[in-house]
Design a protein around this motif. Structure first.
Motif, PDB file in Angstrom:
ATOM      1  N   HIS A   1       0.823  -1.169  -0.104  1.00 20.88           N
ATOM      2  CA  HIS A   1       0.148   0.345  -0.324  1.00 20.88           C
ATOM      3  C   HIS A   1       0.863   1.638   0.088  1.00 20.88           C
ATOM      4  O   HIS A   1       0.539   2.043  -0.808  1.00 20.88           O
ATOM      5  CB  HIS A   1      -0.790   0.005   1.258  1.00 20.88           C
TER       6      HIS A   1
ATOM      7  N   GLN B   1       2.081   2.256  -3.425  1.00 16.97           N
ATOM      8  CA  GLN B   1       1.420   2.827  -4.377  1.00 16.97           C
ATOM      9  C   GLN B   1       1.051   4.291  -3.818  1.00 16.97           C
ATOM     10  O   GLN B   1       1.217   4.638  -5.006  1.00 16.97           O
ATOM     11  CB  GLN B   1       0.002   1.832  -4.118  1.00 16.97           C
ATOM     12  N   LEU B   2       0.834   4.016  -2.445  1.00 11.40           N
ATOM     13  CA  LEU B   2       0.728   5.869  -2.279  1.00 11.40           C
ATOM     14  C   LEU B   2       2.063   6.668  -2.878  1.00 11.40           C
ATOM     15  O   LEU B   2       2.021   8.018  -3.318  1.00 11.40           O
ATOM     16  CB  LEU B   2       0.631   5.840  -0.270  1.00 11.40           C
TER      17      LEU B   2
ATOM     18  N   LEU C   1       4.182   6.232  -5.008  1.00 11.68           N
ATOM     19  CA  LEU C   1       3.718   7.372  -6.739  1.00 11.68           C
ATOM     20  C   LEU C   1       3.548   8.050  -6.897  1.00 11.68           C
ATOM     21  O   LEU C   1       3.878   9.268  -7.622  1.00 11.68           O
ATOM     22  CB  LEU C   1       2.954   6.044  -7.418  1.00 11.68           C
ATOM     23  N   VAL C   2       2.424   9.103  -5.824  1.00 11.96           N
ATOM     24  CA  VAL C   2       2.030  10.222  -5.624  1.00 11.96           C
ATOM     25  C   VAL C   2       2.896  11.354  -4.552  1.00 11.96           C
ATOM     26  O   VAL C   2       2.564  12.588  -4.668  1.00 11.96           O
ATOM     27  CB  VAL C   2       1.145  10.599  -5.567  1.00 11.96           C
ATOM     28  N   HIS C   3       3.007  11.010  -3.678  1.00 13.45           N
ATOM     29  CA  HIS C   3       3.585  11.551  -2.712  1.00 13.45           C
ATOM     30  C   HIS C   3       4.322  11.875  -3.022  1.00 13.45           C
ATOM     31  O   HIS C   3       5.569  11.080  -3.464  1.00 13.45           O
ATOM     32  CB  HIS C   3       3.877  10.229  -1.260  1.00 13.45           C
TER      33      HIS C   3
END
Lengths: 389, 80
Positions: free
Chosen positions: A378, A381-382, A384-386
């Motif tokens: 998880h 995945q986060l 990738l945009v953080h």
């Protein structure tokens, strides 16, 4: 070692008393028989600690997250099972008092049952057939008039047989997508549990995390008014990822305390010579100190965001709380292992006063009972945009 | 801009219902947007509109509807 929180904390003293005088006394039997720590919970109820996190104006003790941290840590020093059940209950209470009080029925439940009768609340979030993802449900709440019904195949409901009520996740309605969930309170008498699997594990045996087919009904007013997605992000996940590491820290500290006692006993046998394993103890203390700092800083971060739902929903915060869970759950195995090497055969033996068998078995549960791989996936995945700002 | 957003939502949000049936202010989460899909949606929007959402915009609410996404993008472009 002094308590993890304020040395003078009343809650630390009360839980220290219950931990040492009750939980520790029965910890062996709870583990051996894989049974609920009933004696410790009778003592916790007597001190009204099951409503610790309920605000004072509703009759609770008005504890802060730091207080909960201290209590879980302290209980974890004595019986990890007691501490784990206590921690899981407090997560449910936190969800109710932070997200349920717009419902008069839930407010009444909190004041009359949680405060008044010291209800113990369990959680039914996982579901068979959805691969362990608590953020999606297959079962749904079915409303007819003011009453809801639901049926859930729950592979795990910890301490269900000893609980007075459950918080259950389900899809909002039969036509809702899997991710559109609500969480509802169901009280004993309004649900039936049919056991589907047993909990015979290496550790955390006293959490009695059996599987059940749950059939429940209740008034619509006991469905928490906020979407579960928000409750999960703002309260359930961060609180869980604070109270669990708190008790794992207690478990690790207890193992290190045992190692220190062992080194001391060795030192007394040969005054003047530093026992060879003392170096390992010195190293272990440094790891433990890092764990403690990590947990305490995260508790402070949570407290600083408490009244800001946006800040609690921030990706950076979710990443931090997930990292805390992953880190501490792995460190607890490392620290107990270090303590084992220090105590040597005396830690390995069941019938020695320095035995670390239960510590080691419980420690592994920290990263397996909510699997770290899922959490890291998880986070990946986060990330990738953080953006770090 | 709204049409282009709808295009990205159609391709990346993995909703349970066709995007045509969702009004601009319709709740995308109620339509099945998962946290997993919302990350992909953010990345796809960044690519389609050549922007980067700053950390402060990475909130559940900023992606809760097509209108919310539009206002976030407009704010970013205005600042650019």
């Amino acid at each position: 070692m002094s308590s993890s929180g304020d040395a003078g904390s009343t809650f630390a003293k009360i839980t220290q008393g219950i931990g040492a005088d009750v939980a520790a006394v029965h910890a062996g039997a709870v583990d051996k028989d894989a049974r609920f720590p009933a004696e410790a919970f009778a003592a916790l109820r007597k001190e009204k600690l099951l409503s610790a996190y309920v605000p004072k104006e509703l009759g609770g003790l008005g504890c802060t997250m730091k207080d909960l941290h201290v209590m879980c840590y302290t209980l974890g020093l004595h019986c990890a099972n007691t501490a784990m059940v206590f921690a899981m209950h407090q997560i449910q209470v936190a969800c109710l008092v932070r997200h349920g009080l717009k419902s008069p029925l839930l407010t009444k439940y909190v004041t009359e049952k949680v405060v008044g009768e010291q209800h113990l609340i369990a959680s039914a979030t996982t579901e068979a057939g959805i691969g362990g993802d608590v953020r999606s449900s297959s079962c749904a709440v079915e409303l007819s008039g003011d009453t809801f019904n639901l049926k859930k195949n729950a592979p795990v409901i910890s301490y269900a047989d000893s609980a007075d009520s459950l918080l259950v996740t389900a899809r909002r309605a039969p036509e809702s997508p899997a991710s559109d969930q609500v969480i509802s309170l169901v009280e004993k008498g309004d649900y039936t549990l049919e056991r589907t699997s047993n909990w015979d594990t290496l550790g955390f045996r006293g959490t009695c995390s059996n599987g059940y087919m749950l059939t429940a009904s209740g008034p619509a007013g006991k469905i928490l008014p906020q979407p579960y997605a928000e409750i999960s992000a703002q309260t359930m996940l961060p609180v869980a990822h604070l109270v669990w590491p708190s008790l794992w820290l207690g478990l690790a500290t207890s193992a290190v305390n045992q190692a220190r006692a062992f080194i001391r006993s060795e030192a007394r046998k040969r005054p003047g010579a530093v026992p060879p394993a003392s170096m390992r103890l010195a190293e272990t203390m440094a790891v433990l100190q890092g764990m403690k700092a990590n947990v305490e800083a995260a508790v402070a971060d949570y407290e600083s965001r408490l009244n800001d739902p946006e800040a609690l929903s921030a990706i950076a915060f979710a990443l931090r709380m997930n990292n805390l869970k992953v880190e501490v759950s792995e460190q607890v195995v490392d620290v107990v292992g270090r303590a084992m090497r220090i105590c040597g055969i005396q830690g390995y033996k069941h019938d020695s006063k320095f035995t670390l068998g239960r510590h080691l078995r419980d420690a592994w549960g920290a990263q397996l009972m909510v699997n770290n791989d899922r959490i890291l996936g998880h986070n990946a995945q986060l990330l990738l945009v953080h953006k770090d700002e | 801009m709204t049409d282009q957003i709808r295009d990205v939502v159609r391709q990346h949000a993995r909703l349970a219902v066709p995007v045509e049936q969702i009004p601009d202010d319709g709740d995308l989460y109620a339509a099945g947007l998962t946290s997993h899909a919302s990350v992909n949606l953010m990345l796809a929007l960044e690519s389609a509109f050549d922007v980067e959402f700053p950390e402060r915009m990475l909130r559940r609410r900023a992606f809760e509807s097509i209108a919310a996404i539009r206002s976030a993008l407009e704010e970013l472009r205005g600042n650019g």
